[in-house]
Design an enzyme around this catalytic site. Structure first.
Site, short mmCIF file in Angstrom:
data_model
loop_
_atom_site.label_atom_id
_atom_site.label_comp_id
_atom_site.label_asym_id
_atom_site.label_seq_id
_atom_site.Cartn_x
_atom_site.Cartn_y
_atom_site.Cartn_z
N HIS A 1 28.92 9.39 64.48
CA HIS A 1 29.80 8.23 64.47
C HIS A 1 30.05 7.70 65.88
O HIS A 1 30.11 8.46 66.85
CB HIS A 1 31.15 8.59 63.84
CG HIS A 1 31.15 8.58 62.34
ND1 HIS A 1 30.78 7.48 61.61
CD2 HIS A 1 31.47 9.55 61.44
CE1 HIS A 1 30.88 7.76 60.31
NE2 HIS A 1 31.29 9.02 60.19
N CYS B 1 27.40 3.63 65.72
CA CYS B 1 27.93 2.27 65.69
C CYS B 1 28.51 1.87 67.04
O CYS B 1 29.00 2.71 67.80
CB CYS B 1 29.01 2.17 64.62
SG CYS B 1 28.36 2.33 62.95
#
Length: 314
Positions: free
Chosen positions: A95, A147
């Site tokens: 992440h 991301c």
């Protein structure tokens, strides 16, 4: 700055991190596969010795786990071992997030960070500090399949990104490798037990001196872009998410869309390939497949044209 060049007898050192966040609401499925695949590519194609490769995953039973302090410690050790001409590599799959900028001159902009398994964020400032410690003539190539990873090395020059290439809009439905600011606050607040709307307050309270200097010291750097041997290949632009895809898009197993595209480009081009060519072709592959993410390249002009991982020419 001494531009990195292939040196006979130079070391090739690598650290790879894959976080799937098993059993949590943030669980991903392809990150560990990404680093396993890249490890094999480093050995079979780019001349890395397995003894010089450190792999950290949060697979149950792993020791050590890829916490923030462990990742930074391993990277610091890798940089500390380096001499001029060595090739260093860091691959992260997991992440990413955006946090409100701590620098006054950034205004309302948000800054980039990756999310280790313990949520002790590693920020763009941390990666800038690492690059600044490189010996002259030593390169550090970073792949971040997460991301909002564009710009993850603070003040690195954009070669391919939102201001250099017009983006198209895709329509692929995917699971994003993204944890929102609100989710971060909720998660960290539950751990710290303190009342604050600032992510940095919770991280400083939880991790003390092991937290990022961004939160402990408000570390800032000159607004001037630097010319160094940091090379960032990001899975997407700062304002985008990177996809975690299932077996149907990963040739039979879950993976990161960006990591998988890099593997496909390398397989299709067995000869040497530059950093710029690799990112450009990965962008094309993802666009053709309908993914709504646009990989970026941040580095000096010279390193944009340099061969990926300074691969030996036949």
């Amino acid at each position: 700055m001494a531009v990195a060049a292939r040196v006979s007898g130079a070391k090739r050192l690598a650290t790879l991190v894959g976080c799937n966040y098993f059993g949590s609401q943030y669980e991903l499925h392809g990150c560990i596969n990404d680093v396993r695949d890249m490890t094999e590519t480093l050995v079979s194609r780019f001349g890395f010795d397995r003894s010089n490769i450190t792999v950290l995953t949060d697979e149950p039973g792993s020791d050590p786990m890829p916490t923030g302090v462990t990742i930074k410690s391993v990277l610091s050790d890798m940089i500390g071992k380096a001499n001029s001409g060595d090739v260093l590599f860091f691959h992260y799959s997991g992440h990413g997030t955006l946090i409100p900028a701590t620098k006054a001159h950034h205004g309302h902009r948000k800054d980039e960070a990756i999310v280790p398994c313990d949520f002790n964020l590693i920020t763009d400032v941390d990666f800038r500090q690492m690059v600044d410690k490189l010996p002259s003539g030593t390169s550090l190539t970073i792949i971040s399949d997460s991301c909002h990873s564009g710009g993850l090395i603070d003040y690195e020059k954009e070669q391919i990104g939102p201001s250099t290439v017009k983006s198209s809009t895709g329509a692929k439905d995917t699971n994003a490798r993204f944890i929102s600011h609100e989710s971060l606050l909720h998660h960290l607040g539950g751990l710290s037990g303190i009342e604050s709307q600032h992510v940095g307050d919770h991280i400083a309270h939880l991790f003390g001196d092991d937290a990022s200097d961004k939160f402990l010291k408000g570390t800032q750097h000159s607004q001037k872009l630097t010319s160094d041997n940091g090379i960032l290949l990001s899975g997407c632009q700062t304002n985008e998410t990177s996809a975690d895809v299932g077996p149907e898009d990963g040739d039979g197993k879950p993976c990161g869309a960006f990591s998988h595209s890099l593997q496909k480009v390398l397989a299709q081009h067995p000869g040497v390939i530059s950093n710029k060519e690799l990112v450009t072709k990965a962008r094309q592959l993802l666009g053709t497949a309908g993914f709504e993410q646009h990989p970026c390249l941040y580095c000096s002009d010279a390193n944009a044209e340099a061969l990926f991982l300074l691969e030996k020419q036949a």
